[in-house]
Design an enzyme around this catalytic site. Structure first.
Site, short mmCIF file in Angstrom:
data_model
loop_
_atom_site.label_atom_id
_atom_site.label_comp_id
_atom_site.label_asym_id
_atom_site.label_seq_id
_atom_site.Cartn_x
_atom_site.Cartn_y
_atom_site.Cartn_z
N HIS A 1 -35.57 0.83 14.05
CA HIS A 1 -34.68 1.75 13.34
C HIS A 1 -33.36 1.07 13.00
O HIS A 1 -33.02 0.03 13.56
CB HIS A 1 -34.47 3.06 14.11
CG HIS A 1 -34.13 2.91 15.56
ND1 HIS A 1 -33.00 3.43 16.12
CD2 HIS A 1 -34.79 2.30 16.58
CE1 HIS A 1 -32.98 3.16 17.42
NE2 HIS A 1 -34.05 2.48 17.72
N HIS B 1 -32.08 11.31 13.08
CA HIS B 1 -32.13 9.84 13.16
C HIS B 1 -33.57 9.39 12.91
O HIS B 1 -34.50 9.92 13.49
CB HIS B 1 -31.64 9.38 14.53
CG HIS B 1 -31.56 7.90 14.64
ND1 HIS B 1 -30.84 7.13 13.74
CD2 HIS B 1 -32.14 7.02 15.50
CE1 HIS B 1 -30.98 5.86 14.06
NE2 HIS B 1 -31.76 5.75 15.12
N CYS C 1 -30.12 5.26 8.39
CA CYS C 1 -31.42 5.14 9.04
C CYS C 1 -32.56 5.73 8.20
O CYS C 1 -33.69 5.25 8.24
CB CYS C 1 -31.36 5.81 10.41
SG CYS C 1 -30.82 7.54 10.34
#
Ligand SMILES: [Zn+2]
Length: 198
Positions: free
Chosen positions: A54, A42, A164
């Site tokens: 994010h 991530h 992401c």
């Protein structure tokens, strides 16, 4: 020649394992944390004071899994940043702990590497570096991330087309790219080719 290759291989290996102490993070750093037993990384942009911008799913978990037994309201909001799991929000700003939290633990943070050497790059796990170079200053990176925060401009989250990693790479370079999913796409294409073979 051999020593050059050896050095590139070693550099590549160093990049894989290097963990970052949260205290060393600097404005505009592109960081990532492994989630779900290392199955994917991530990504986000560190914007200072312990916060990260994010890109998360734009749909709620319930919308994706209508029969999910996890109710959004059963997950308490983070006392520091107010982030609540299972709520879809697109580009969000959370504390570092919410960014790196897995099911029960806080995952280690790594620097995403730009301008990675080709050999080291190939050896590394996907989703950890790019051969693209970052030309923006840290202030510009944070500015882009802040501009996209809270707006729908970055579009709808898509695991392979707009995720992401695309977001963080876009903030850094202006190019929307994800090596993690590019490799996944290539494998999927290959798999389909083989499957459809007469
Ligand atoms: Zn938080």
């Amino acid at each position: 020649m051999m020593s050059k290759i050896k050095k590139e291989v070693e550099d590549g290996m160093k990049l894989i394992w290097k963990k970052v102490d949260p205290k060393d993070l600097k404005l505009g750093d592109h960081i990532y944390a492994y989630k779900r037993y290392g199955s994917y990384s991530h990504h986000g942009i560190y914007v200072g004071d312990g916060y990260v911008i994010h890109f998360t799913r734009t749909e709620t978990k319930e919308a994706i899994l209508p029969h999910s037994r996890v109710e959004a309201e059963t997950v308490p909001a983070c006392p520091k940043c107010g982030y609540q799991e299972n709520t879809g929000r697109g580009v969000i700003k959370t504390c570092l702990d919410c960014f790196r939290r897995g099911r029960k633990k806080l995952h280690s943070i790594h620097y995403f590497t730009y301008g990675a050497p080709q050999i080291g790059f190939l050896l590394k796990n996907s989703g950890t570096c790019s051969t693209l170079s970052c030309t923006r200053s840290p202030e510009q990176v944070v500015e882009v991330a802040n501009e996209l925060l809270g707006s729908n401009e970055f579009g709808k989250y898509d695991l392979t087309g707009n995720n992401c990693e695309h977001f963080a790479t876009y903030c850094q370079t202006g190019v929307c790219a994800s090596v993690q999913t590019a490799l996944y796409d290539t494998c999927l294409k290959k798999y389909r080719e083989l499957k459809n073979r007469p």
